[in-house]
Enzyme design. Structure first.
Site, PDB file in Angstrom:
ATOM      1  N   GLU A 179       4.488  -6.277   1.757  1.00 51.78           N
ATOM      2  CA  GLU A 179       3.989  -6.782   0.463  1.00 51.78           C
ATOM      3  C   GLU A 179       3.759  -5.655  -0.535  1.00 51.78           C
ATOM      4  O   GLU A 179       2.639  -5.448  -1.003  1.00 51.78           O
ATOM      5  CB  GLU A 179       2.628  -7.456   0.665  1.00 51.78           C
ATOM      6  CG  GLU A 179       2.609  -8.639   1.544  1.00 51.78           C
ATOM      7  CD  GLU A 179       1.187  -9.161   1.751  1.00 51.78           C
ATOM      8  OE1 GLU A 179       0.210  -8.479   1.374  1.00 51.78           O
ATOM      9  OE2 GLU A 179       1.064 -10.239   2.297  1.00 51.78           O
ATOM     10  N   PRO A 180       4.772  -4.892  -0.862  1.00 51.89           N
ATOM     11  CA  PRO A 180       4.544  -3.778  -1.787  1.00 51.89           C
ATOM     12  C   PRO A 180       4.376  -4.246  -3.229  1.00 51.89           C
ATOM     13  O   PRO A 180       5.016  -5.203  -3.656  1.00 51.89           O
ATOM     14  CB  PRO A 180       5.830  -2.963  -1.644  1.00 51.89           C
ATOM     15  CG  PRO A 180       6.857  -3.973  -1.253  1.00 51.89           C
ATOM     16  CD  PRO A 180       6.167  -5.042  -0.471  1.00 51.89           C
ATOM     17  N   ARG A 191       2.804  -1.516  -5.899  1.00 45.59           N
ATOM     18  CA  ARG A 191       2.913  -0.226  -6.572  1.00 45.59           C
ATOM     19  C   ARG A 191       4.264   0.452  -6.335  1.00 45.59           C
ATOM     20  O   ARG A 191       4.895   0.934  -7.276  1.00 45.59           O
ATOM     21  CB  ARG A 191       1.802   0.687  -6.048  1.00 45.59           C
ATOM     22  CG  ARG A 191       1.686   2.012  -6.776  1.00 45.59           C
ATOM     23  CD  ARG A 191       0.723   2.941  -6.046  1.00 45.59           C
ATOM     24  NE  ARG A 191      -0.522   2.323  -5.697  1.00 45.59           N
ATOM     25  CZ  ARG A 191      -1.591   2.254  -6.492  1.00 45.59           C
ATOM     26  NH1 ARG A 191      -1.541   2.793  -7.688  1.00 45.59           N
ATOM     27  NH2 ARG A 191      -2.695   1.661  -6.084  1.00 45.59           N
ATOM     28  N   CYS A 240     -15.377   2.897 -27.220  1.00 47.07           N
ATOM     29  CA  CYS A 240     -16.659   3.589 -27.434  1.00 47.07           C
ATOM     30  C   CYS A 240     -17.434   3.767 -26.134  1.00 47.07           C
ATOM     31  O   CYS A 240     -18.498   3.160 -25.958  1.00 47.07           O
ATOM     32  CB  CYS A 240     -17.483   2.825 -28.461  1.00 47.07           C
ATOM     33  SG  CYS A 240     -16.813   3.083 -30.092  1.00 47.07           S
ATOM     34  N   GLU A 241     -16.867   4.522 -25.238  1.00 43.05           N
ATOM     35  CA  GLU A 241     -17.543   4.846 -23.976  1.00 43.05           C
ATOM     36  C   GLU A 241     -17.111   6.240 -23.550  1.00 43.05           C
ATOM     37  O   GLU A 241     -15.923   6.589 -23.649  1.00 43.05           O
ATOM     38  CB  GLU A 241     -17.152   3.849 -22.877  1.00 43.05           C
ATOM     39  CG  GLU A 241     -17.626   2.443 -23.158  1.00 43.05           C
ATOM     40  CD  GLU A 241     -17.914   1.649 -21.894  1.00 43.05           C
ATOM     41  OE1 GLU A 241     -18.216   2.274 -20.853  1.00 43.05           O
ATOM     42  OE2 GLU A 241     -17.818   0.414 -21.980  1.00 43.05           O
ATOM     43  N   GLY A 243       0.787  -1.238   0.000  1.00 38.23           N
ATOM     44  CA  GLY A 243       0.000   0.000   0.000  1.00 38.23           C
ATOM     45  C   GLY A 243       0.814   1.282   0.000  1.00 38.23           C
ATOM     46  O   GLY A 243       0.234   2.371  -0.045  1.00 38.23           O
ATOM     47  N   TYR A 257      -0.552  -2.107 -11.917  1.00 36.12           N
ATOM     48  CA  TYR A 257      -1.970  -2.197 -12.286  1.00 36.12           C
ATOM     49  C   TYR A 257      -2.230  -1.559 -13.661  1.00 36.12           C
ATOM     50  O   TYR A 257      -3.255  -0.927 -13.871  1.00 36.12           O
ATOM     51  CB  TYR A 257      -2.840  -1.575 -11.182  1.00 36.12           C
ATOM     52  CG  TYR A 257      -2.472  -2.088  -9.808  1.00 36.12           C
ATOM     53  CD1 TYR A 257      -2.773  -3.391  -9.450  1.00 36.12           C
ATOM     54  CD2 TYR A 257      -1.765  -1.293  -8.895  1.00 36.12           C
ATOM     55  CE1 TYR A 257      -2.388  -3.895  -8.208  1.00 36.12           C
ATOM     56  CE2 TYR A 257      -1.387  -1.798  -7.656  1.00 36.12           C
ATOM     57  CZ  TYR A 257      -1.708  -3.090  -7.325  1.00 36.12           C
ATOM     58  OH  TYR A 257      -1.320  -3.582  -6.097  1.00 36.12           O
TER      59      TYR A 257
HETATM   60  N1  LLP Z   1      -1.199  -7.175  -0.431  1.00 32.76           N
HETATM   61  C1  LLP Z   1      -2.511  -7.390  -0.655  1.00 32.76           C
HETATM   62  C2  LLP Z   1      -3.218  -8.401   0.123  1.00 32.76           C
HETATM   63  C3  LLP Z   1      -3.182  -6.639  -1.641  1.00 32.76           C
HETATM   64  O1  LLP Z   1      -4.470  -6.871  -1.866  1.00 32.76           O
HETATM   65  C4  LLP Z   1      -2.463  -5.675  -2.390  1.00 32.76           C
HETATM   66  C5  LLP Z   1      -3.142  -4.878  -3.416  1.00 32.76           C
HETATM   67  C6  LLP Z   1      -1.098  -5.507  -2.116  1.00 32.76           C
HETATM   68  C7  LLP Z   1      -0.492  -6.263  -1.130  1.00 32.76           C
HETATM   69  C8  LLP Z   1      -0.248  -4.522  -2.870  1.00 32.76           C
HETATM   70  O2  LLP Z   1      -0.659  -3.205  -2.698  1.00 32.76           O
HETATM   71  P1  LLP Z   1       0.214  -1.992  -3.296  1.00 32.76           P
HETATM   72  O3  LLP Z   1       1.546  -1.994  -2.560  1.00 32.76           O
HETATM   73  O4  LLP Z   1       0.407  -2.259  -4.727  1.00 32.76           O
HETATM   74  O5  LLP Z   1      -0.574  -0.778  -3.039  1.00 32.76           O
HETATM   75  N2  LLP Z   1      -5.879  -1.679  -9.028  1.00 32.76           N
HETATM   76  C9  LLP Z   1      -5.673  -0.652  -8.020  1.00 32.76           C
HETATM   77  C10 LLP Z   1      -4.893  -1.163  -6.832  1.00 32.76           C
HETATM   78  C11 LLP Z   1      -5.521  -2.376  -6.161  1.00 32.76           C
HETATM   79  C12 LLP Z   1      -4.691  -2.928  -5.043  1.00 32.76           C
HETATM   80  C13 LLP Z   1      -5.130  -4.302  -4.687  1.00 32.76           C
HETATM   81  N3  LLP Z   1      -4.394  -4.925  -3.634  1.00 32.76           N
HETATM   82  C14 LLP Z   1      -4.990   0.537  -8.690  1.00 32.76           C
HETATM   83  O6  LLP Z   1      -4.795   0.506  -9.905  1.00 32.76           O
HETATM   84  O7  LLP Z   1      -4.680   1.526  -8.039  1.00 32.76           O
END
Ligand code: LLP
Length: 434
Positions: A289-290, A292, A359-360, A247, A388
């Site tokens: 668990e990064p 992004r 087309c949206e 996150g 993503y």
């Molecule tokens: N761990 C779990 C259990 C998760 O569900 C996620 C992301 C992560 C780690 C990694 O999170 P990050 O570090 O990438 O923020 N599609 C959306 C983001 C959805 C995130 C889903 N879970 C977007 O494009 O912003």
């Protein structure tokens, strides 16, 4: 350098470069839309995060969140760097094993796992991060009567905090669908402890995505650690690991605050230290668990301008991508910085809207941006699309998904083929009597 992005530069021709590769040349050779990832940038981001969480008195493991970007080349880079994997489906378990990860390096999270996925994870020895007491019951049922190894488990806790992000990206609110609440946690671990075929290894949370306030992590970690202490006091459980989830937010636009990874680490370690001392815990390993943070800014999306259209209200620049190629703007109103690759040195002259080719009406990639004067054939680039991006691409409107390349030190290599019409129809079945 474009903003704070040291891996992007402008060459003497006024073209945008990534990792020393001219994007205009790339677009010419490989076509568009094209995702381009800078390998060195991924390594840099991994190093930054790893060193921020290291030397804090705990063993630390980065479990890269596969969902952010599952290109095999990128997964391999993470494996080589020593990262484990946070996965959410049998497919992601399989691809982690395919890349060469050991089952012990993988953690399987998800709120709606199928029986088949649970069984597969147990058989392979992958840790299952349970999302509910019901899922625990299902795991017990699936394993009973089967000659399977001891299942390794943890629980995902819902710490009931607001991460101050887009509502779709908040996962640890008290009303959200994820995890076990504080009150249920003791019951969940008690029930797991009663089953000799289970090995309880840890505890987990993931409070959301694109979080730019480290204070939220402190609050959530403190709630998680309260549970860890209760487990120690009441059940005598000493957990091997505490997983703080992912996150960690990034700076997508100039107005976003840049958060150094050490700010996230500074927020959580004092809370952990305090609990370890107060409750006499054995020092757990810390997992993060990064997704992004590690991959988002490594990648750019090259698109080509088809149409320039002026209406009495707006000037639209129509490019050869849409939310089939990059879903984030349409889905979350997400902001991606735009650069015109072949005019990267030119001054902004007009305010335009970058329109997709789906087309949206909602298919707008960037609203009202000040950019140089754009003409047909120009290369419009969307920045920070490594997380993503390609993984959320679809074949909507019968358009093939794009190709991807990896660049490093002025060289490039194709890491994903552009789909063709044959790919689009490959899964279709035309009944012979039609
Ligand atoms: N761990 C779990 C259990 C998760 O569900 C996620 C992301 C992560 C780690 C990694 O999170 P990050 O570090 O990438 O923020 N599609 C959306 C983001 C959805 C995130 C889903 N879970 C977007 O494009 O912003």
């Amino acid at each position: 350098m474009i903003g704070h992005r040291t891996h992007l530069s402008v060459n003497e021709k006024g073209h945008l470069e990534i990792g020393g590769v001219d994007t205009v040349v790339l677009a010419g050779e490989l076509g568009t839309p094209l995702y381009v990832t800078d390998e060195d940038r991924i390594r840099t981001r991994y190093g930054e995060l790893h060193s921020a969480f290291s030397c804090r008195g705990y063993g630390v493991k980065i479990k890269y969140a596969y969902k952010a970007n599952t290109s095999l080349a990128i997964l391999k880079i993470f494996q080589n760097l020593g990262a484990g994997a946070d996965v959410l489906s049998e497919g992601e378990i399989r691809v982690a094993l395919y890349i060469g990860l050991k089952p012990e390096e993988i953690i399987f999270t998800g709120n709606n796992k199928t029986d088949e996925e649970i069984l597969y994870a147990v058989q392979k020895g992958v840790l299952i991060n349970l999302d509910s007491i019901h899922e625990l019951e299902r795991l017990k049922r699936i394993c009973s009567g089967r000659d399977v190894r001891r299942a390794r488990v943890s629980f995902r806790i819902n710490p009931a905090v607001s991460p101050k992000t887009h509502p779709y990206l908040a996962t640890g609110l008290k009303e959200s669908k994820f995890g076990v609440g504080h009150k249920e946690a003791l019951k969940a671990y008690t029930s797991a402890q009663e089953d000799r075929n289970l090995s309880i290894e840890g505890i987990h949370m993931h409070i959301g995505s694109q979080i730019l306030d480290p204070g939220v992590y402190a609050e959530a970690t403190s709630r998680l650690l309260d549970i860890v202490c209760e487990l120690k006091e009441k059940l005598g459980i000493d957990l091997k690991f505490i997983d703080l989830g992912g996150g960690f937010g990034i700076k997508y636009q100039e107005s976003d605050r840049y958060i150094a990874p050490s700010e996230f680490a500074d927020a959580v370690f004092p809370v952990i230290d305090n609990a370890v001392e107060r409750c006499g815990l054995k020092r757990p390993e810390i997992f993060i668990e990064p997704g992004r943070f590690l991959v988002a800014d490594s990648t750019i999306l090259l698109t080509r301008v088809n149409t320039v259209k002026e209406t009495p209200f707006k000037k639209f620049i129509g490019v050869d991508s849409g939310f089939n190629t990059l879903a984030r703007p349409a889905l979350y109103n997400a902001y991606h910085e735009v650069v015109v690759a072949n005019r990267a040195n030119e001054e902004a002259r007009e305010v335009v809207t970058i329109a997709g080719n789906i087309c949206e009406s909602g298919d707008i990639l960037a609203h009202d941006r000040s950019l140089p004067k754009i003409v047909e054939g120009d290369i419009v680039v969307l920045l920070d699309t490594g997380a993503y991006g390609l993984v959320m691409a679809s074949q909507y409107n019968f358009r093939p998904r794009p190709a991807a390349v990896l660049v490093s030190g002025g060289r490039w290599v194709l890491i994903r083929k552009r789909e063709t019409f044959d790919d689009l129809i490959s899964g279709e079945i035309l009944p012979p009597d039609l």
